[in-house]
Design a protein around this motif. Structure first.
Motif, PDB file in Angstrom:
ATOM      1  N   CYS A 292       0.849  -1.185   0.000  1.00 50.28           N
ATOM      2  CA  CYS A 292       0.000   0.000   0.000  1.00 50.28           C
ATOM      3  C   CYS A 292       0.889   1.241   0.000  1.00 50.28           C
ATOM      4  O   CYS A 292       1.815   1.349   0.807  1.00 50.28           O
ATOM      5  CB  CYS A 292      -0.878  -0.033   1.250  1.00 50.28           C
ATOM      6  SG  CYS A 292      -1.913   1.410   1.480  1.00 50.28           S
ATOM      7  N   ASP A 293       0.590   2.171  -0.878  1.00 46.35           N
ATOM      8  CA  ASP A 293       1.295   3.446  -0.920  1.00 46.35           C
ATOM      9  C   ASP A 293       0.707   4.348   0.173  1.00 46.35           C
ATOM     10  O   ASP A 293      -0.471   4.716   0.115  1.00 46.35           O
ATOM     11  CB  ASP A 293       1.128   4.069  -2.304  1.00 46.35           C
ATOM     12  CG  ASP A 293       2.004   5.283  -2.525  1.00 46.35           C
ATOM     13  OD1 ASP A 293       2.280   6.017  -1.545  1.00 46.35           O
ATOM     14  OD2 ASP A 293       2.411   5.501  -3.677  1.00 46.35           O
ATOM     15  N   VAL A 294       1.504   4.670   1.161  1.00 48.84           N
ATOM     16  CA  VAL A 294       1.043   5.486   2.292  1.00 48.84           C
ATOM     17  C   VAL A 294       0.543   6.846   1.810  1.00 48.84           C
ATOM     18  O   VAL A 294      -0.422   7.388   2.358  1.00 48.84           O
ATOM     19  CB  VAL A 294       2.163   5.634   3.353  1.00 48.84           C
ATOM     20  CG1 VAL A 294       1.749   6.576   4.473  1.00 48.84           C
ATOM     21  CG2 VAL A 294       2.546   4.274   3.916  1.00 48.84           C
TER      22      VAL A 294
ATOM     23  N   ASP B  29       2.426  11.128  11.574  1.00 49.13           N
ATOM     24  CA  ASP B  29       3.005  10.195  10.597  1.00 49.13           C
ATOM     25  C   ASP B  29       2.809   8.746  11.026  1.00 49.13           C
ATOM     26  O   ASP B  29       2.538   7.878  10.189  1.00 49.13           O
ATOM     27  CB  ASP B  29       4.494  10.474  10.383  1.00 49.13           C
ATOM     28  CG  ASP B  29       4.737  11.749   9.602  1.00 49.13           C
ATOM     29  OD1 ASP B  29       3.784  12.262   8.987  1.00 49.13           O
ATOM     30  OD2 ASP B  29       5.889  12.232   9.613  1.00 49.13           O
ATOM     31  N   ARG B  30       2.944   8.473  12.310  1.00 55.82           N
ATOM     32  CA  ARG B  30       2.718   7.102  12.797  1.00 55.82           C
ATOM     33  C   ARG B  30       1.257   6.707  12.674  1.00 55.82           C
ATOM     34  O   ARG B  30       0.937   5.562  12.361  1.00 55.82           O
ATOM     35  CB  ARG B  30       3.183   6.953  14.253  1.00 55.82           C
ATOM     36  CG  ARG B  30       4.697   6.813  14.355  1.00 55.82           C
ATOM     37  CD  ARG B  30       5.149   6.404  15.733  1.00 55.82           C
ATOM     38  NE  ARG B  30       4.668   5.075  16.088  1.00 55.82           N
ATOM     39  CZ  ARG B  30       4.485   4.669  17.340  1.00 55.82           C
ATOM     40  NH1 ARG B  30       4.737   5.469  18.345  1.00 55.82           N
ATOM     41  NH2 ARG B  30       4.058   3.460  17.588  1.00 55.82           N
TER      42      ARG B  30
ATOM     43  N   ALA C  33      -2.401   2.742   7.159  1.00 55.97           N
ATOM     44  CA  ALA C  33      -1.948   2.077   5.934  1.00 55.97           C
ATOM     45  C   ALA C  33      -1.641   0.598   6.174  1.00 55.97           C
ATOM     46  O   ALA C  33      -1.970  -0.251   5.332  1.00 55.97           O
ATOM     47  CB  ALA C  33      -0.714   2.789   5.373  1.00 55.97           C
ATOM     48  N   THR C  34      -1.043   0.269   7.318  1.00 55.65           N
ATOM     49  CA  THR C  34      -0.755  -1.148   7.586  1.00 55.65           C
ATOM     50  C   THR C  34      -2.040  -1.930   7.794  1.00 55.65           C
ATOM     51  O   THR C  34      -2.147  -3.078   7.356  1.00 55.65           O
ATOM     52  CB  THR C  34       0.174  -1.355   8.801  1.00 55.65           C
ATOM     53  OG1 THR C  34      -0.397  -0.766   9.964  1.00 55.65           O
ATOM     54  CG2 THR C  34       1.570  -0.819   8.539  1.00 55.65           C
ATOM     55  N   ARG C  35      -3.029  -1.339   8.428  1.00 51.83           N
ATOM     56  CA  ARG C  35      -4.319  -2.033   8.632  1.00 51.83           C
ATOM     57  C   ARG C  35      -5.024  -2.229   7.296  1.00 51.83           C
ATOM     58  O   ARG C  35      -5.576  -3.282   7.020  1.00 51.83           O
ATOM     59  CB  ARG C  35      -5.216  -1.266   9.604  1.00 51.83           C
ATOM     60  CG  ARG C  35      -5.002  -1.603  11.075  1.00 51.83           C
ATOM     61  CD  ARG C  35      -3.599  -1.638  11.452  1.00 51.83           C
ATOM     62  NE  ARG C  35      -3.326  -2.215  12.767  1.00 51.83           N
ATOM     63  CZ  ARG C  35      -2.108  -2.369  13.222  1.00 51.83           C
ATOM     64  NH1 ARG C  35      -1.064  -2.024  12.496  1.00 51.83           N
ATOM     65  NH2 ARG C  35      -1.887  -2.908  14.403  1.00 51.83           N
TER      66      ARG C  35
ATOM     67  N   THR D 240       8.531   4.684   5.211  1.00 50.81           N
ATOM     68  CA  THR D 240       7.981   6.020   5.053  1.00 50.81           C
ATOM     69  C   THR D 240       6.840   6.066   4.037  1.00 50.81           C
ATOM     70  O   THR D 240       5.776   6.609   4.319  1.00 50.81           O
ATOM     71  CB  THR D 240       9.088   7.012   4.636  1.00 50.81           C
ATOM     72  OG1 THR D 240      10.119   6.969   5.618  1.00 50.81           O
ATOM     73  CG2 THR D 240       8.548   8.421   4.531  1.00 50.81           C
ATOM     74  N   ASP D 241       7.036   5.484   2.857  1.00 50.78           N
ATOM     75  CA  ASP D 241       6.054   5.606   1.782  1.00 50.78           C
ATOM     76  C   ASP D 241       5.212   4.366   1.529  1.00 50.78           C
ATOM     77  O   ASP D 241       4.259   4.427   0.753  1.00 50.78           O
ATOM     78  CB  ASP D 241       6.747   5.987   0.472  1.00 50.78           C
ATOM     79  CG  ASP D 241       7.341   7.394   0.526  1.00 50.78           C
ATOM     80  OD1 ASP D 241       6.822   8.226   1.290  1.00 50.78           O
ATOM     81  OD2 ASP D 241       8.325   7.648  -0.192  1.00 50.78           O
ATOM     82  N   TYR D 242       5.561   3.226   2.142  1.00 46.56           N
ATOM     83  CA  TYR D 242       4.841   1.990   1.833  1.00 46.56           C
ATOM     84  C   TYR D 242       4.540   1.169   3.080  1.00 46.56           C
ATOM     85  O   TYR D 242       5.324   1.148   4.024  1.00 46.56           O
ATOM     86  CB  TYR D 242       5.653   1.123   0.855  1.00 46.56           C
ATOM     87  CG  TYR D 242       5.850   1.804  -0.460  1.00 46.56           C
ATOM     88  CD1 TYR D 242       4.836   1.817  -1.417  1.00 46.56           C
ATOM     89  CD2 TYR D 242       7.033   2.480  -0.747  1.00 46.56           C
ATOM     90  CE1 TYR D 242       5.005   2.471  -2.626  1.00 46.56           C
ATOM     91  CE2 TYR D 242       7.203   3.141  -1.947  1.00 46.56           C
ATOM     92  CZ  TYR D 242       6.194   3.140  -2.885  1.00 46.56           C
ATOM     93  OH  TYR D 242       6.352   3.799  -4.075  1.00 46.56           O
TER      94      TYR D 242
END
Length: 138
Positions: free
Chosen positions: A10-12, A48-49, A55-57, A118-120
Protein backbone atom coordinates in the motif's frame (compact mmCIF):
# COMPACT_ATOMS: atom_id res chain seq x y z
CA UNK A 1 -2.97 -27.46 4.99
CA UNK A 2 -2.69 -24.04 3.33
CA UNK A 3 -6.08 -22.65 2.36
CA UNK A 4 -4.79 -19.42 0.81
CA UNK A 5 -2.02 -16.84 0.69
CA UNK A 6 -2.43 -13.10 0.28
CA UNK A 7 -0.05 -10.20 0.01
CA UNK A 8 -0.52 -6.46 -0.41
CA UNK A 9 1.59 -3.35 -0.69
CA UNK A 10 0.00 0.00 0.00
CA UNK A 11 1.29 3.45 -0.92
CA UNK A 12 1.04 5.49 2.29
CA UNK A 13 0.69 8.66 0.21
CA UNK A 14 -2.52 7.23 -1.30
CA UNK A 15 -3.92 6.74 2.21
CA UNK A 16 -2.91 10.31 3.07
CA UNK A 17 -4.80 11.58 0.00
CA UNK A 18 -7.91 9.61 1.01
CA UNK A 19 -7.73 11.08 4.53
CA UNK A 20 -7.36 14.59 3.14
CA UNK A 21 -10.32 14.07 0.82
CA UNK A 22 -12.70 12.25 3.18
CA UNK A 23 -11.38 13.06 6.66
CA UNK A 24 -12.03 10.70 9.54
CA UNK A 25 -14.87 9.03 7.58
CA UNK A 26 -12.22 7.16 5.58
CA UNK A 27 -10.64 5.76 8.75
CA UNK A 28 -14.09 4.87 10.13
CA UNK A 29 -14.81 2.88 6.96
CA UNK A 30 -11.58 0.87 7.19
CA UNK A 31 -10.96 0.46 10.93
CA UNK A 32 -12.80 -1.62 13.51
CA UNK A 33 -13.65 0.07 16.83
CA UNK A 34 -10.49 -1.09 18.64
CA UNK A 35 -8.30 0.01 15.74
CA UNK A 36 -10.05 3.36 15.57
CA UNK A 37 -9.10 4.17 19.16
CA UNK A 38 -5.46 3.25 18.52
CA UNK A 39 -5.42 5.28 15.29
CA UNK A 40 -6.79 8.39 17.02
CA UNK A 41 -4.27 8.07 19.85
CA UNK A 42 -1.31 7.66 17.51
CA UNK A 43 -2.48 10.37 15.13
CA UNK A 44 -2.84 12.85 17.98
CA UNK A 45 0.70 12.24 19.23
CA UNK A 46 2.54 11.40 15.99
CA UNK A 47 0.56 12.14 12.80
CA UNK A 48 3.01 10.20 10.60
CA UNK A 49 2.72 7.10 12.80
CA UNK A 50 -1.06 7.37 12.74
CA UNK A 51 -0.99 7.51 8.96
CA UNK A 52 1.29 4.45 8.71
CA UNK A 53 -0.90 2.61 11.25
CA UNK A 54 -3.93 3.15 9.01
CA UNK A 55 -1.95 2.08 5.93
CA UNK A 56 -0.75 -1.15 7.59
CA UNK A 57 -4.32 -2.03 8.63
CA UNK A 58 -5.57 -1.31 5.12
CA UNK A 59 -2.81 -3.49 3.64
CA UNK A 60 -3.33 -6.32 6.14
CA UNK A 61 -7.05 -6.50 5.46
CA UNK A 62 -6.43 -6.55 1.70
CA UNK A 63 -3.91 -9.40 2.14
CA UNK A 64 -6.33 -11.32 4.38
CA UNK A 65 -9.21 -10.87 1.92
CA UNK A 66 -7.01 -12.32 -0.83
CA UNK A 67 -5.90 -15.24 1.34
CA UNK A 68 -9.50 -16.26 2.07
CA UNK A 69 -10.39 -15.88 -1.60
CA UNK A 70 -13.23 -13.39 -1.17
CA UNK A 71 -11.68 -10.05 -1.91
CA UNK A 72 -13.81 -7.25 -0.51
CA UNK A 73 -17.20 -8.93 -0.78
CA UNK A 74 -19.52 -10.36 1.84
CA UNK A 75 -18.99 -11.60 4.40
CA UNK A 76 -15.59 -9.85 4.19
CA UNK A 77 -15.91 -6.25 5.31
CA UNK A 78 -13.32 -3.77 6.49
CA UNK A 79 -14.82 -3.42 9.96
CA UNK A 80 -15.44 -7.14 10.57
CA UNK A 81 -11.71 -7.79 10.12
CA UNK A 82 -9.54 -6.29 12.85
CA UNK A 83 -5.77 -6.31 13.12
CA UNK A 84 -4.74 -6.52 16.76
CA UNK A 85 -1.48 -7.53 18.37
CA UNK A 86 -0.43 -9.99 21.01
CA UNK A 87 1.55 -8.91 24.07
CA UNK A 88 4.68 -9.89 22.12
CA UNK A 89 3.78 -7.39 19.38
CA UNK A 90 2.86 -10.09 16.87
CA UNK A 91 -0.04 -8.96 14.67
CA UNK A 92 -3.15 -11.14 14.65
CA UNK A 93 -6.43 -11.15 12.78
CA UNK A 94 -9.53 -10.82 14.98
CA UNK A 95 -12.82 -11.38 13.19
CA UNK A 96 -16.32 -10.21 14.02
CA UNK A 97 -19.90 -10.89 12.94
CA UNK A 98 -20.72 -12.89 9.81
CA UNK A 99 -17.06 -12.98 8.76
CA UNK A 100 -16.10 -14.68 12.02
CA UNK A 101 -18.91 -17.24 11.55
CA UNK A 102 -17.88 -17.89 7.92
CA UNK A 103 -14.20 -18.31 8.87
CA UNK A 104 -14.82 -20.60 11.84
CA UNK A 105 -17.31 -22.76 9.90
CA UNK A 106 -14.48 -23.61 7.51
CA UNK A 107 -12.03 -24.42 10.29
CA UNK A 108 -9.55 -21.73 9.28
CA UNK A 109 -6.75 -19.93 11.09
CA UNK A 110 -4.69 -16.94 9.89
CA UNK A 111 -1.05 -15.90 10.22
CA UNK A 112 -0.14 -12.29 9.48
CA UNK A 113 2.96 -10.18 8.99
CA UNK A 114 2.90 -6.40 8.46
CA UNK A 115 5.64 -3.85 7.87
CA UNK A 116 5.92 -0.21 6.89
CA UNK A 117 8.44 2.34 5.73
CA UNK A 118 7.98 6.02 5.05
CA UNK A 119 6.05 5.61 1.78
CA UNK A 120 4.84 1.99 1.83
CA UNK A 121 3.05 -0.51 4.03
CA UNK A 122 3.12 -4.21 3.16
CA UNK A 123 1.39 -7.31 4.50
CA UNK A 124 1.58 -11.04 4.02
CA UNK A 125 -1.13 -13.43 5.20
CA UNK A 126 -1.30 -17.22 5.21
CA UNK A 127 -4.62 -18.89 5.99
CA UNK A 128 -4.61 -22.54 7.01
CA UNK A 129 -7.36 -25.10 7.24
CA UNK A 130 -7.14 -26.75 10.62
CA UNK A 131 -7.14 -30.47 10.08
CA UNK A 132 -8.90 -32.63 12.62
CA UNK A 133 -6.51 -34.85 14.49
CA UNK A 134 -7.41 -38.49 14.42
CA UNK A 135 -7.66 -40.03 17.85
CA UNK A 136 -5.85 -43.26 18.54
CA UNK A 137 -7.97 -46.36 18.91
CA UNK A 138 -6.89 -49.24 21.08
Amino acid sequence: MIYGIGTDICDVRRIATSLERHGERFAQKVLADGEMAAWRDRSARWPDRGLRYLATRFSAKEAFSKAIGLGMRMPMTWRHCEVAKLATGQPVIVLHGALKDWFEARGLTAHLSVTDETDYAASFCVVEKIEAKLGSSA
